[in-house]
Write a protein that holds these residues in place. Structure first.
Motif, mmCIF file in Angstrom:
data_model
loop_
_atom_site.group_PDB
_atom_site.id
_atom_site.type_symbol
_atom_site.label_atom_id
_atom_site.label_comp_id
_atom_site.label_asym_id
_atom_site.label_seq_id
_atom_site.Cartn_x
_atom_site.Cartn_y
_atom_site.Cartn_z
ATOM 1 N N ARG A 1 -30.284 50.247 -32.570
ATOM 2 C CA ARG A 1 -30.626 51.360 -31.681
ATOM 3 C C ARG A 1 -31.716 50.982 -30.677
ATOM 4 N NH1 ARG A 1 -30.802 56.721 -35.622
ATOM 5 N NH2 ARG A 1 -28.638 56.589 -36.310
ATOM 6 N N ASP A 2 -32.476 49.953 -30.993
ATOM 7 C CA ASP A 2 -33.574 49.582 -30.103
ATOM 8 C C ASP A 2 -33.011 49.013 -28.804
ATOM 9 O OD1 ASP A 2 -35.729 48.357 -32.768
ATOM 10 O OD2 ASP A 2 -35.366 50.367 -31.994
ATOM 11 N N LYS A 3 -33.597 49.455 -27.701
ATOM 12 C CA LYS A 3 -33.207 48.962 -26.403
ATOM 13 C C LYS A 3 -34.463 48.531 -25.662
ATOM 14 C CE LYS A 3 -29.315 52.160 -26.252
ATOM 15 N NZ LYS A 3 -28.685 53.310 -25.563
ATOM 16 N N TYR A 4 -34.309 47.517 -24.843
ATOM 17 C CA TYR A 4 -35.440 46.962 -24.125
ATOM 18 C C TYR A 4 -35.068 46.869 -22.651
ATOM 19 C CZ TYR A 4 -36.250 45.514 -28.925
ATOM 20 O OH TYR A 4 -36.390 45.495 -30.287
ATOM 21 N N SER A 5 -36.047 47.081 -21.801
ATOM 22 C CA SER A 5 -35.787 46.932 -20.368
ATOM 23 C C SER A 5 -37.028 46.393 -19.681
ATOM 24 C CB SER A 5 -35.363 48.267 -19.755
ATOM 25 O OG SER A 5 -36.333 49.251 -19.966
ATOM 26 N N ALA A 6 -36.806 45.754 -18.559
ATOM 27 C CA ALA A 6 -37.913 45.217 -17.772
ATOM 28 C C ALA A 6 -38.703 46.358 -17.140
ATOM 29 C CB ALA A 6 -37.368 44.293 -16.690
ATOM 30 N N ASP A 7 -39.970 46.123 -16.935
ATOM 31 C CA ASP A 7 -40.816 47.157 -16.342
ATOM 32 C C ASP A 7 -40.296 47.579 -14.961
ATOM 33 O OD1 ASP A 7 -43.970 45.824 -17.622
ATOM 34 O OD2 ASP A 7 -42.463 47.140 -18.521
ATOM 35 N N SER A 8 -39.702 46.652 -14.243
ATOM 36 C CA SER A 8 -39.247 46.940 -12.881
ATOM 37 C C SER A 8 -38.078 47.918 -12.834
ATOM 38 C CB SER A 8 -38.849 45.633 -12.177
ATOM 39 O OG SER A 8 -37.829 44.979 -12.909
ATOM 40 N N VAL A 9 -37.408 48.113 -13.965
ATOM 41 C CA VAL A 9 -36.243 49.010 -13.969
ATOM 42 C C VAL A 9 -36.407 50.161 -14.946
ATOM 43 C CG1 VAL A 9 -34.745 47.089 -13.328
ATOM 44 C CG2 VAL A 9 -34.899 47.777 -15.730
ATOM 45 N N LYS A 10 -37.514 50.188 -15.668
ATOM 46 C CA LYS A 10 -37.728 51.273 -16.624
ATOM 47 C C LYS A 10 -37.607 52.618 -15.929
ATOM 48 C CE LYS A 10 -40.565 49.860 -20.565
ATOM 49 N NZ LYS A 10 -39.784 48.715 -20.843
ATOM 50 N N ASP A 11 -37.007 53.556 -16.596
ATOM 51 C CA ASP A 11 -36.811 54.927 -16.104
ATOM 52 C C ASP A 11 -35.768 55.017 -15.004
ATOM 53 O OD1 ASP A 11 -40.378 55.408 -16.298
ATOM 54 O OD2 ASP A 11 -38.853 55.815 -17.828
ATOM 55 N N ARG A 12 -35.191 53.890 -14.605
ATOM 56 C CA ARG A 12 -34.112 53.921 -13.599
ATOM 57 C C ARG A 12 -32.808 53.353 -14.156
ATOM 58 N NH1 ARG A 12 -34.345 50.985 -9.062
ATOM 59 N NH2 ARG A 12 -35.598 49.329 -9.990
ATOM 60 N N PHE A 13 -32.899 52.314 -14.976
ATOM 61 C CA PHE A 13 -31.706 51.663 -15.525
ATOM 62 C C PHE A 13 -31.609 51.960 -17.017
ATOM 63 C CE2 PHE A 13 -31.386 47.820 -12.386
ATOM 64 C CZ PHE A 13 -31.461 48.701 -11.319
ATOM 65 N N THR A 14 -30.395 52.174 -17.479
ATOM 66 C CA THR A 14 -30.164 52.474 -18.893
ATOM 67 C C THR A 14 -28.980 51.663 -19.400
ATOM 68 O OG1 THR A 14 -30.927 54.753 -18.546
ATOM 69 C CG2 THR A 14 -29.713 54.287 -20.579
ATOM 70 N N ILE A 15 -29.146 51.044 -20.559
ATOM 71 C CA ILE A 15 -28.024 50.342 -21.168
ATOM 72 C C ILE A 15 -27.376 51.225 -22.226
ATOM 73 C CG2 ILE A 15 -28.874 48.013 -20.744
ATOM 74 C CD1 ILE A 15 -29.766 48.003 -23.718
ATOM 75 N N GLU B 1 -20.201 46.830 -22.740
ATOM 76 C CA GLU B 1 -21.594 47.146 -22.471
ATOM 77 C C GLU B 1 -21.668 47.786 -21.090
ATOM 78 O OE1 GLU B 1 -22.450 45.583 -25.975
ATOM 79 O OE2 GLU B 1 -24.137 46.115 -24.704
ATOM 80 N N TYR B 2 -22.599 48.687 -20.924
ATOM 81 C CA TYR B 2 -22.769 49.349 -19.632
ATOM 82 C C TYR B 2 -24.221 49.231 -19.166
ATOM 83 C CZ TYR B 2 -18.374 51.543 -20.995
ATOM 84 O OH TYR B 2 -17.078 51.766 -21.406
ATOM 85 N N LEU B 3 -24.383 49.182 -17.868
ATOM 86 C CA LEU B 3 -25.718 49.266 -17.278
ATOM 87 C C LEU B 3 -25.655 50.344 -16.212
ATOM 88 C CD1 LEU B 3 -28.612 48.108 -17.119
ATOM 89 C CD2 LEU B 3 -27.804 46.638 -15.260
#
Length: 125
Positions: free
Chosen positions: A56-70, A79-81
Motif C-alpha cells: 500500500r505504501d507509495k512514494y513520489s518525488a517532491d517535485s510531483v507530490k500532490d499533483r501526480f498519483t500512482i 500501472e497508472y500515473l
C-alpha cells in the motif's frame, strides 16, 4: 520474456491532466517494486513515483507530490500515473520500470531490472 509497455503520453497545455499506463507482461508473481521515471533532454533520468505491487505504501518525488498519483490494477497487470496540473517542466520521456529489490527511496535507476521504452509527455505553456 518481460515486457513493460507505456502509453498515454502526448502534447498538452499547462494546467491540464494526463494519465499514463504501463502494461507489464512476463513478470513473476513476486512483490515487484513498480516505478515511473522521467528523463528530460540533457538531464539525468529521475524517479517520479512508485510502490510495491502488493503493498500500500507509495512514494513520489517532491517535485510531483500532490499533483501526480500512482495506482495499479493487478488484475490487468497495469500501472497508472495520473498527472494533474501539468507544468512545462514536466516535459520528459516517462518510463515504467520494475525492480525486485530497492536499497532506498528514492530508488536509483541501477536498482531496476526491467524498463519500458518510454512515452513522451510535452507540456506547452
Amino acid at each position: 520474456q518481460v515486457q513493460l509497455v507505456e502509453s498515454g503520453g502526448g502534447l498538452v497545455q499547462a494546467g491540464t491532466s494526463l494519465r499514463l499506463s504501463c502494461v507489464a507482461s512476463g513478470l513473476s508473481n513476486e512483490n515487484w517494486f513498480m516505478a515511473w521515471f522521467r528523463q528530460a533532454p540533457g538531464k539525468e533520468r529521475e524517479f517520479v513515483a512508485g510502490g510495491r505491487k502488493l503493498g500500500r505504501d507509495k512514494y513520489s518525488a517532491d517535485s510531483v507530490k500532490d499533483r501526480f498519483t500512482i495506482s495499479r490494477d493487478n488484475t490487468k497487470n497495469t500501472e497508472y500515473l495520473q498527472m494533474n496540473s501539468l507544468r512545462p517542466e514536466d516535459t520528459a520521456i516517462y518510463y515504467c520500470a520494475a525492480a525486485y529489490a530497492i536499497p532506498y527511496i528514492p530508488p536509483p535507476t541501477s536498482a531496476f531490472d526491467f524498463w519500458g521504452r518510454g512515452t513522451q509527455v510535452t507540456v506547452s505553456s
